[in-house]
Design an enzyme around this catalytic site. Structure first.
Site, PDB file in Angstrom:
ATOM      1  N   GLU A 117     -26.206  14.918  -3.124  1.00  0.00           N
ATOM      2  CA  GLU A 117     -27.463  15.086  -3.098  1.00  0.00           C
ATOM      3  C   GLU A 117     -28.521  14.352  -3.845  1.00  0.00           C
ATOM      4  O   GLU A 117     -29.583  13.930  -3.336  1.00  0.00           O
ATOM      5  CB  GLU A 117     -28.053  16.561  -3.006  1.00  0.00           C
ATOM      6  CG  GLU A 117     -27.946  17.306  -4.410  1.00  0.00           C
ATOM      7  CD  GLU A 117     -28.513  18.598  -4.428  1.00  0.00           C
ATOM      8  OE1 GLU A 117     -29.466  19.097  -3.844  1.00  0.00           O
ATOM      9  OE2 GLU A 117     -27.880  19.468  -5.142  1.00  0.00           O
ATOM     10  N   CYS A 170       0.759  -1.114  -0.039  1.00  0.00           N
ATOM     11  CA  CYS A 170      -0.021  -0.022  -0.002  1.00  0.00           C
ATOM     12  C   CYS A 170       0.748   1.269   0.048  1.00  0.00           C
ATOM     13  O   CYS A 170       0.536   2.093  -0.512  1.00  0.00           O
ATOM     14  CB  CYS A 170      -0.927  -0.038   1.275  1.00  0.00           C
ATOM     15  SG  CYS A 170      -1.943   1.366   1.266  1.00  0.00           S
ATOM     16  N   CYS A 196      -1.776   1.669  -2.908  1.00  0.00           N
ATOM     17  CA  CYS A 196      -2.778   2.907  -2.678  1.00  0.00           C
ATOM     18  C   CYS A 196      -1.971   4.221  -2.753  1.00  0.00           C
ATOM     19  O   CYS A 196      -2.408   5.099  -3.470  1.00  0.00           O
ATOM     20  CB  CYS A 196      -3.300   2.360  -1.602  1.00  0.00           C
ATOM     21  SG  CYS A 196      -3.493   0.867  -0.899  1.00  0.00           S
ATOM     22  N   LYS A 204      -0.052   5.473  -5.904  1.00  0.00           N
ATOM     23  CA  LYS A 204      -1.116   5.368  -7.165  1.00  0.00           C
ATOM     24  C   LYS A 204      -1.858   6.770  -6.629  1.00  0.00           C
ATOM     25  O   LYS A 204      -2.177   7.314  -7.825  1.00  0.00           O
ATOM     26  CB  LYS A 204      -1.772   4.153  -7.067  1.00  0.00           C
ATOM     27  CG  LYS A 204      -3.258   4.458  -7.868  1.00  0.00           C
ATOM     28  CD  LYS A 204      -4.216   3.208  -7.422  1.00  0.00           C
ATOM     29  CE  LYS A 204      -4.801   3.485  -6.271  1.00  0.00           C
ATOM     30  NZ  LYS A 204      -5.921   2.537  -5.853  1.00  0.00           N
TER      31      LYS A 204
HETATM   32  C1  FAD Z   1      -1.437  -1.105  -7.715  1.00  0.00           C
HETATM   33  C2  FAD Z   1      -2.160  -1.229  -6.220  1.00  0.00           C
HETATM   34  C3  FAD Z   1      -3.018  -0.413  -6.085  1.00  0.00           C
HETATM   35  C4  FAD Z   1      -3.836  -0.648  -4.836  1.00  0.00           C
HETATM   36  N1  FAD Z   1      -4.691   0.272  -4.300  1.00  0.00           N
HETATM   37  C5  FAD Z   1      -5.385   0.124  -3.336  1.00  0.00           C
HETATM   38  C6  FAD Z   1      -6.223   1.029  -2.905  1.00  0.00           C
HETATM   39  O1  FAD Z   1      -6.451   2.063  -3.366  1.00  0.00           O
HETATM   40  N2  FAD Z   1      -6.993   0.782  -1.660  1.00  0.00           N
HETATM   41  C7  FAD Z   1      -6.824  -0.464  -0.913  1.00  0.00           C
HETATM   42  O2  FAD Z   1      -7.641  -0.719   0.030  1.00  0.00           O
HETATM   43  N3  FAD Z   1      -6.016  -1.189  -1.436  1.00  0.00           N
HETATM   44  C8  FAD Z   1      -5.173  -1.114  -2.251  1.00  0.00           C
HETATM   45  N4  FAD Z   1      -4.526  -1.914  -2.849  1.00  0.00           N
HETATM   46  C9  FAD Z   1      -4.196  -3.309  -2.021  1.00  0.00           C
HETATM   47  C10 FAD Z   1      -3.508  -3.168  -0.936  1.00  0.00           C
HETATM   48  O3  FAD Z   1      -2.159  -2.487  -1.234  1.00  0.00           O
HETATM   49  C11 FAD Z   1      -3.272  -4.461  -0.236  1.00  0.00           C
HETATM   50  O4  FAD Z   1      -4.630  -4.995  -0.057  1.00  0.00           O
HETATM   51  C12 FAD Z   1      -2.755  -4.347   1.231  1.00  0.00           C
HETATM   52  O5  FAD Z   1      -1.449  -3.903   1.095  1.00  0.00           O
HETATM   53  C13 FAD Z   1      -2.249  -5.817   1.829  1.00  0.00           C
HETATM   54  O6  FAD Z   1      -1.880  -5.730   3.017  1.00  0.00           O
HETATM   55  P1  FAD Z   1      -0.772  -6.877   3.578  1.00  0.00           P
HETATM   56  O7  FAD Z   1      -0.735  -6.468   4.777  1.00  0.00           O
HETATM   57  O8  FAD Z   1      -1.954  -8.193   3.428  1.00  0.00           O
HETATM   58  O9  FAD Z   1       0.251  -7.278   2.689  1.00  0.00           O
HETATM   59  P2  FAD Z   1       1.227  -6.007   1.883  1.00  0.00           P
HETATM   60  O10 FAD Z   1       0.839  -4.595   2.414  1.00  0.00           O
HETATM   61  O11 FAD Z   1       1.649  -6.506   0.609  1.00  0.00           O
HETATM   62  O12 FAD Z   1       2.689  -6.446   2.688  1.00  0.00           O
HETATM   63  C14 FAD Z   1       3.477  -7.628   2.838  1.00  0.00           C
HETATM   64  C15 FAD Z   1       4.815  -7.281   3.236  1.00  0.00           C
HETATM   65  O13 FAD Z   1       5.475  -8.443   3.547  1.00  0.00           O
HETATM   66  C16 FAD Z   1       6.707  -8.584   3.052  1.00  0.00           C
HETATM   67  N5  FAD Z   1       7.146  -9.938   2.722  1.00  0.00           N
HETATM   68  C17 FAD Z   1       6.554 -10.968   1.965  1.00  0.00           C
HETATM   69  N6  FAD Z   1       7.282 -12.087   2.184  1.00  0.00           N
HETATM   70  C18 FAD Z   1       8.202 -11.828   3.275  1.00  0.00           C
HETATM   71  C19 FAD Z   1       8.900 -12.793   3.903  1.00  0.00           C
HETATM   72  N7  FAD Z   1       9.114 -14.001   3.659  1.00  0.00           N
HETATM   73  N8  FAD Z   1      10.026 -12.374   4.870  1.00  0.00           N
HETATM   74  C20 FAD Z   1       9.851 -10.883   5.133  1.00  0.00           C
HETATM   75  N9  FAD Z   1       8.847 -10.037   4.423  1.00  0.00           N
HETATM   76  C21 FAD Z   1       8.014 -10.697   3.567  1.00  0.00           C
HETATM   77  C22 FAD Z   1       6.802  -7.734   1.692  1.00  0.00           C
HETATM   78  O14 FAD Z   1       7.986  -7.201   1.490  1.00  0.00           O
HETATM   79  C23 FAD Z   1       5.556  -6.643   2.034  1.00  0.00           C
HETATM   80  O15 FAD Z   1       6.285  -5.533   2.695  1.00  0.00           O
HETATM   81  C24 FAD Z   1      -3.630  -1.658  -3.965  1.00  0.00           C
HETATM   82  C25 FAD Z   1      -2.529  -2.751  -4.588  1.00  0.00           C
HETATM   83  C26 FAD Z   1      -1.847  -2.365  -5.559  1.00  0.00           C
HETATM   84  C27 FAD Z   1      -0.834  -3.327  -5.963  1.00  0.00           C
END
Ligand code: FAD
Length: 456
Positions: free
Chosen positions: A445, A45, A50, A53
């Site tokens: 509205e 995000c 998010c 973007k």
């Molecule tokens: C282009 C785009 C636009 C989006 N726009 C929106 C929006 O406008 N509104 C909205 O609500 N959602 C949006 N989303 C979706 C939103 O970003 C995700 O739903 C949200 O980030 C999910 O959170 P999470 O904690 O599940 O995973 P993430 O935020 O993806 O975090 C996962 C983390 O785990 C880390 N990781 C993975 N594997 C390992 C490992 N083995 N060891 C250590 N670290 C690891 C990764 O590096 C990452 O930092 C968007 C997504 C994208 C791709």
């Protein structure tokens, strides 16, 4: 038997939306919490989702604003985008947010390990980085590793980019081909179109934004075409070849599109590879999504998963909500998250926002529905000259009079629909909408002044 001792009460893998929230909340309640992150703090995000973007969406909207200004008496000198400055300002803001996340975690007493984490049995985690491998044990482990873009196999796949690369493209693509019809594809098409690229969008289905209300899908397709996006449906890429000055994309019908960049936004898969889940015995479902119960417990006791890695509702506020339910569960307070009436926005130009049932879903779930809809030119565009139109729709369960679906395509739709989502969670009926006084003159509205059903 003495109780086992662990290095951590909770160890979180992944410091994205869900992981950071769970780690921080658990630490604030007195738990000893560690978190491992392989990339930048804040996850998808903050870094490639998010936030950047939406910043680029704001940048793109200026193109419409400069155009609209003339009708209001403003002469705006020819506008020119400094792509390098936009990228640098975005990067600076994201770095600031990474720091905010670090502060939030360390301020709450969470220990951050930088590196790739792997599950090694029920209670053990290994974190690998350039300095070596650290082993630790935890009473509870949370997997919050998110998702990653997936690109299908085809000749020339190596020439395409995913949403992760879009924010730092060099140089700015004069021509962009977007492949996909989901919300990420549609948003990037609108954003880069606004920023000045000549955008072609391909989708193999018969209409973009599958899963959204049919009227919304048809309406936004017409609107984005008006903004200049060449939207082509029922087609797909056969191959991509790099030529001296462009990428040559051959479509299934044999036609050729020359472009500078090809963005594949055809789906995301759970980030589970290299986590050691199968060896540890964590059950995976379709596409590798981790299977969890209503308390986010996996098939292994003491191992939990939430957010995008469970491939349920892939939105930041949902991951945050799940994290808070999990922390309550770990501290003995049982509650579950309601997945009903989750509002969501799509930052196309114009924006889309929606909450509740589509008309199609409502017809499947209720004995009878009444549809109200309105389509109009917003007041602003009477002077701006823009042909942009706004669309609003209410789906009402005829038997109970409850408003079960609310959809909007128009400026700031997300800002408008958020408030209505509260009313809908509270069970507001059409009669309540009708008895609410509108704020005049606004587009919003219209939601409280629609009186004549469009159809039953
Ligand atoms: C282009 C785009 C636009 C989006 N726009 C929106 C929006 O406008 N509104 C909205 O609500 N959602 C949006 N989303 C979706 C939103 O970003 C995700 O739903 C949200 O980030 C999910 O959170 P999470 O904690 O599940 O995973 P993430 O935020 O993806 O975090 C996962 C983390 O785990 C880390 N990781 C993975 N594997 C390992 C490992 N083995 N060891 C250590 N670290 C690891 C990764 O590096 C990452 O930092 C968007 C997504 C994208 C791709």
């Amino acid at each position: 038997m003495p109780e086992a001792t662990y290095d951590w009460d909770l160890f979180v893998i992944g410091a994205g939306s869900g992981g950071v929230r769970a780690a921080r909340m658990a630490a604030q309640r007195g738990a000893k919490v560690g978190v491992a992150e392989a990339a930048a703090l804040g996850g998808t995000c903050v870094n490639v989702g998010c936030i950047p973007k939406k910043l680029y969406s704001y940048a793109a909207h200026f193109a419409h604003d400069f155009h609209d200004a003339a009708g209001f008496g403003w002469d705006v000198a020819t506008a020119r985008l400094d792509w390098a400055r936009l990228k640098a300002n975005r990067a600076k803001e994201i770095t600031r947010l990474n720091g905010v996340y670090e502060q939030l975690l360390t301020g709450a007493g969470v220990h951050i390990s930088r590196g790739w984490a792997q599950l090694c049995g029920g209670h053990e985690v290994h974190v690998r980085n350039a300095a070596g491998t650290k082993r630790c044990s935890a009473r509870n482990i949370l997997i919050a590793t998110g998702g990653t873009p997936s690109v299908p196999a085809f000749p020339g796949r190596e020439h395409v980019v995913t949403s992760d690369q879009m924010f730092d493209l060099e140089p700015f693509p004069k021509r962009l081909l977007v492949v996909g019809g989901g919300y990420i594809a549609c948003e990037f098409a609108s954003i880069f179109n606004g920023l000045g690229a000549k955008v072609t969008q391909l989708y193999r289905g018969e209409q973009i934004l599958r899963g959204f209300d049919r009227d919304v899908r048809d309406f936004i397709a017409a609107e984005v075409r008006k903004t200049g996006i060449d939207l082509r449906l029922g087609t797909d890429v056969r191959s991509v070849h790099r030529k001296a000055r462009c990428l040559e994309v051959t479509l299934l019908d044999g036609s050729i599109v020359e472009t500078d960049t090809v963005l594949y936004a055809t789906g995301r898969v759970p980030n589970v590879s290299g986590l050691g889940l199968q060896d540890a015995g964590v059950e995976l479902g379709r596409n590798g999504a981790i299977v969890v119960d209503e308390h986010y417990r996996t098939s292994l006791p003491h191992v939990y998963a939430l957010g995008d890695v469970t491939a349920r509702v892939q939105l930041t506020p949902v991951a945050l909500g799940e994290a808070m339910v999990l922390v309550d569960h770990l501290f003995g307070k049982e509650r579950t998250l309601s997945y009903e009436y989750i509002p969501t926005a799509v930052f196309t130009h114009p924006n889309i926002a929606t909450v509740g049932y589509t008309e199609e879903d409502a017809r499947r779930n209720f004995a009878g529905v009444t549809i109200y809809r309105s389509e109009f030119r917003a007041l602003k565009h009477t002077l701006s000259g823009s042909s942009e139109r706004t669309f609003m729709k209410l789906v009402v369960d005829t038997a109970s009079d409850r408003v079960v679906g609310l959809h909007m395509v128009g400026p700031d739709a997300g800002e408008v629909v958020q408030g209505f989502a509260v009313a809908m969670k509270a069970g507001a009926t059409k009669a309540v909408f009708d008895s609410t006084i509108g704020i005049h003159p606004t587009a919003a509205e219209e939601f409280v002044t629609m009186r004549e059903p469009a159809r039953n």
